[in-house]
Write a protein that holds these residues in place. Sequence first.
Motif, mmCIF file in Angstrom:
data_model
loop_
_atom_site.group_PDB
_atom_site.id
_atom_site.type_symbol
_atom_site.label_atom_id
_atom_site.label_comp_id
_atom_site.label_asym_id
_atom_site.label_seq_id
_atom_site.Cartn_x
_atom_site.Cartn_y
_atom_site.Cartn_z
ATOM 1 N N THR A 249 0.831 -1.207 0.000
ATOM 2 C CA THR A 249 0.000 0.000 0.000
ATOM 3 C C THR A 249 0.866 1.257 0.000
ATOM 4 N N SER A 250 1.926 1.228 0.788
ATOM 5 C CA SER A 250 2.754 2.438 0.904
ATOM 6 C C SER A 250 3.433 2.775 -0.423
ATOM 7 N N THR A 251 3.677 1.779 -1.263
ATOM 8 C CA THR A 251 4.289 2.030 -2.566
ATOM 9 C C THR A 251 3.255 2.542 -3.567
ATOM 10 N N LEU B 262 8.345 -4.885 -2.532
ATOM 11 C CA LEU B 262 8.641 -3.454 -2.596
ATOM 12 C C LEU B 262 7.896 -2.739 -1.476
ATOM 13 N N SER B 263 8.618 -1.869 -0.792
ATOM 14 C CA SER B 263 8.022 -1.186 0.350
ATOM 15 C C SER B 263 8.369 0.299 0.320
ATOM 16 N N ASP B 264 8.033 1.004 1.408
ATOM 17 C CA ASP B 264 8.373 2.428 1.480
ATOM 18 C C ASP B 264 9.735 2.625 2.131
ATOM 19 N N ILE B 265 10.428 1.516 2.314
ATOM 20 C CA ILE B 265 11.747 1.563 2.955
ATOM 21 C C ILE B 265 12.691 0.705 2.111
ATOM 22 N N LEU C 145 15.658 -4.041 5.186
ATOM 23 C CA LEU C 145 15.614 -4.255 6.635
ATOM 24 C C LEU C 145 16.793 -3.539 7.290
ATOM 25 N N TYR C 146 16.490 -2.757 8.286
ATOM 26 C CA TYR C 146 17.530 -2.086 9.076
ATOM 27 C C TYR C 146 17.704 -2.821 10.399
ATOM 28 N N ASN C 147 18.836 -2.566 11.048
ATOM 29 C CA ASN C 147 19.067 -3.268 12.315
ATOM 30 C C ASN C 147 18.142 -2.763 13.424
ATOM 31 N N PRO D 205 14.311 2.489 11.271
ATOM 32 C CA PRO D 205 14.967 3.746 10.864
ATOM 33 C C PRO D 205 14.078 4.975 11.008
ATOM 34 N N ARG D 206 12.769 4.754 11.173
ATOM 35 C CA ARG D 206 11.874 5.897 11.395
ATOM 36 C C ARG D 206 12.034 6.440 12.814
ATOM 37 N N LYS D 207 12.584 5.599 13.677
ATOM 38 C CA LYS D 207 12.747 5.999 15.078
ATOM 39 C C LYS D 207 14.195 6.328 15.413
ATOM 40 N N GLN E 238 13.496 -9.450 16.010
ATOM 41 C CA GLN E 238 13.461 -8.327 16.955
ATOM 42 C C GLN E 238 13.648 -7.003 16.234
ATOM 43 N N MET E 239 14.572 -7.012 15.252
ATOM 44 C CA MET E 239 14.858 -5.775 14.503
ATOM 45 C C MET E 239 13.619 -5.259 13.791
ATOM 46 N N ALA E 240 12.817 -6.204 13.312
ATOM 47 C CA ALA E 240 11.655 -5.832 12.494
ATOM 48 C C ALA E 240 10.540 -5.195 13.308
ATOM 49 N N GLY F 109 4.102 -0.695 11.320
ATOM 50 C CA GLY F 109 4.171 -0.410 9.891
ATOM 51 C C GLY F 109 3.826 1.039 9.622
ATOM 52 N N SER F 110 3.567 1.348 8.372
ATOM 53 C CA SER F 110 3.240 2.716 8.017
ATOM 54 C C SER F 110 1.749 2.972 8.221
ATOM 55 N N LYS F 111 1.331 4.189 7.876
ATOM 56 C CA LYS F 111 -0.038 4.637 8.155
ATOM 57 C C LYS F 111 -1.104 3.746 7.489
ATOM 58 N N GLY G 272 1.001 -4.701 7.068
ATOM 59 C CA GLY G 272 1.984 -5.702 7.453
ATOM 60 C C GLY G 272 3.057 -5.200 8.389
ATOM 61 N N GLY G 273 3.788 -4.188 7.975
ATOM 62 C CA GLY G 273 4.970 -3.774 8.722
ATOM 63 C C GLY G 273 6.144 -4.651 8.324
ATOM 64 N N MET G 274 7.294 -4.456 8.977
ATOM 65 C CA MET G 274 8.485 -5.200 8.576
ATOM 66 C C MET G 274 8.408 -6.671 9.027
ATOM 67 N N THR H 219 6.009 -8.864 9.046
ATOM 68 C CA THR H 219 5.360 -9.809 8.117
ATOM 69 C C THR H 219 6.282 -10.106 6.921
ATOM 70 N N LYS H 220 7.146 -9.149 6.589
ATOM 71 C CA LYS H 220 8.102 -9.376 5.492
ATOM 72 C C LYS H 220 9.164 -10.375 5.918
ATOM 73 N N ILE H 221 9.551 -10.300 7.180
ATOM 74 C CA ILE H 221 10.559 -11.252 7.691
ATOM 75 C C ILE H 221 9.948 -12.657 7.747
HETATM 76 P P1 ADP Z 1 4.221 -1.873 3.015
HETATM 77 O O1 ADP Z 1 2.954 -1.058 3.032
HETATM 78 O O2 ADP Z 1 5.113 -1.572 1.854
HETATM 79 O O3 ADP Z 1 3.970 -3.341 3.190
HETATM 80 P P2 ADP Z 1 4.864 -1.295 5.786
HETATM 81 O O4 ADP Z 1 4.640 0.134 6.093
HETATM 82 O O5 ADP Z 1 3.843 -2.268 6.235
HETATM 83 O O6 ADP Z 1 5.141 -1.414 4.232
HETATM 84 O O7 ADP Z 1 6.298 -1.756 6.392
HETATM 85 C C1 ADP Z 1 7.458 -0.989 6.236
HETATM 86 C C2 ADP Z 1 7.730 -0.142 7.473
HETATM 87 O O8 ADP Z 1 8.193 -0.958 8.556
HETATM 88 C C3 ADP Z 1 8.825 0.887 7.343
HETATM 89 O O9 ADP Z 1 8.430 2.045 6.678
HETATM 90 C C4 ADP Z 1 9.205 1.179 8.798
HETATM 91 O O10 ADP Z 1 8.406 2.219 9.298
HETATM 92 C C5 ADP Z 1 8.808 -0.089 9.540
HETATM 93 N N1 ADP Z 1 9.950 -0.759 10.181
HETATM 94 C C6 ADP Z 1 9.956 -1.210 11.460
HETATM 95 N N2 ADP Z 1 11.136 -1.769 11.766
HETATM 96 C C7 ADP Z 1 11.923 -1.686 10.664
HETATM 97 C C8 ADP Z 1 13.272 -2.120 10.360
HETATM 98 N N3 ADP Z 1 14.046 -2.737 11.262
HETATM 99 N N4 ADP Z 1 13.748 -1.892 9.114
HETATM 100 C C9 ADP Z 1 12.971 -1.285 8.181
HETATM 101 N N5 ADP Z 1 11.707 -0.854 8.422
HETATM 102 C C10 ADP Z 1 11.161 -1.044 9.641
#
Ligand code: ADP
Length: 255
Positions: free
Chosen positions: A10-12, A167-170, A173-175, A178-180, A199-201, A205-207, A211-213, A215-217
């Motif tokens: 959605t964010s893309t 594909l996401s808005d980020i 994966l960051y350690n 990165p928004r915080k 734990q890193m994930a 998620g975004s607005k 899913g957030g990160m 669900t991608k992991i």
């Molecule tokens: P999409 O809509 O593309 O599925 P989401 O907004 O659900 O994307 O997930 C991506 C978001 O997850 C990032 O924008 C970020 O805010 C959040 N996030 C939380 N932890 C991490 C991390 N460790 N690395 C990258 N993104 C993270």
Amino acid sequence: MQRIVVKVGTSTLTTEDGHLDIEKIKKIVLELSNLQDKGYDVILVTSGAVGAGMGLLNISEKPKTLAEKQMLSAVGQVSLMQIYQTLFKEHNKIIGQLLLTKEEFSNRKRYLNMRNVCNAFLKRKIIPIINENDAIVSNALKIKVGDNDTMSALVSGLIDADLLIILSDIDGLYNKNPRKYEDANLIHMVGDINEDIKQMAGAEGSKFGTGGMITKIIAAEMVTKIGTSLVIASGDDPKNITRIVEKENIGTLFV
Ligand code: ADP
């Protein structure tokens, strides 16, 4: 022949106000069409139906009730597909819509049937465009996959994909989120999806995404177990799709 599943979140696909970003969708369609011309089998898992519905009905606030969200997804799904159809047609590509539920993956007969259908699409070079059937599923019914990251992983298994691109808005994966945290670092490759990685994930998620990160992991965990690689990368520049297929070091690669 390589099979590639691309999932766009959605964010893309949507702009700041939650409506569809047509220019972005055009670029994604161009990338996927080019890949098919190069001989790849391409499958698209797409979100964005609710955003499309909000656009059509001129609503700018997230739906408050489940029924309203389901209604918006039904309205929006039609227009989302209409957009994809028009744009793919410009590249002489035919698409077909598959709206799936958890049942397609938990019931053996339905699974095998779906696999046959997908293969029939690919045999004729028709691009399957897949989404969860959000208008008819709900958590209470227990037939919901729940998010398209998981859906894309299940689809990758179903059609035996070589590569899944999320594909996401980020840009990967960051350690840490990165928004915080300003000092968060991008991880280029993950070979072992352990508790530290999860734990890193985190869980946010975004607005507009669901899913957030995390669900991608989990998707990465699912596909790497069956020998499919996964790359999480930014959808800001859809050219990333081709770059990833051509093995450029973009985003986070899970093997
Ligand atoms: P999409 O809509 O593309 O599925 P989401 O907004 O659900 O994307 O997930 C991506 C978001 O997850 C990032 O924008 C970020 O805010 C959040 N996030 C939380 N932890 C991490 C991390 N460790 N690395 C990258 N993104 C993270």
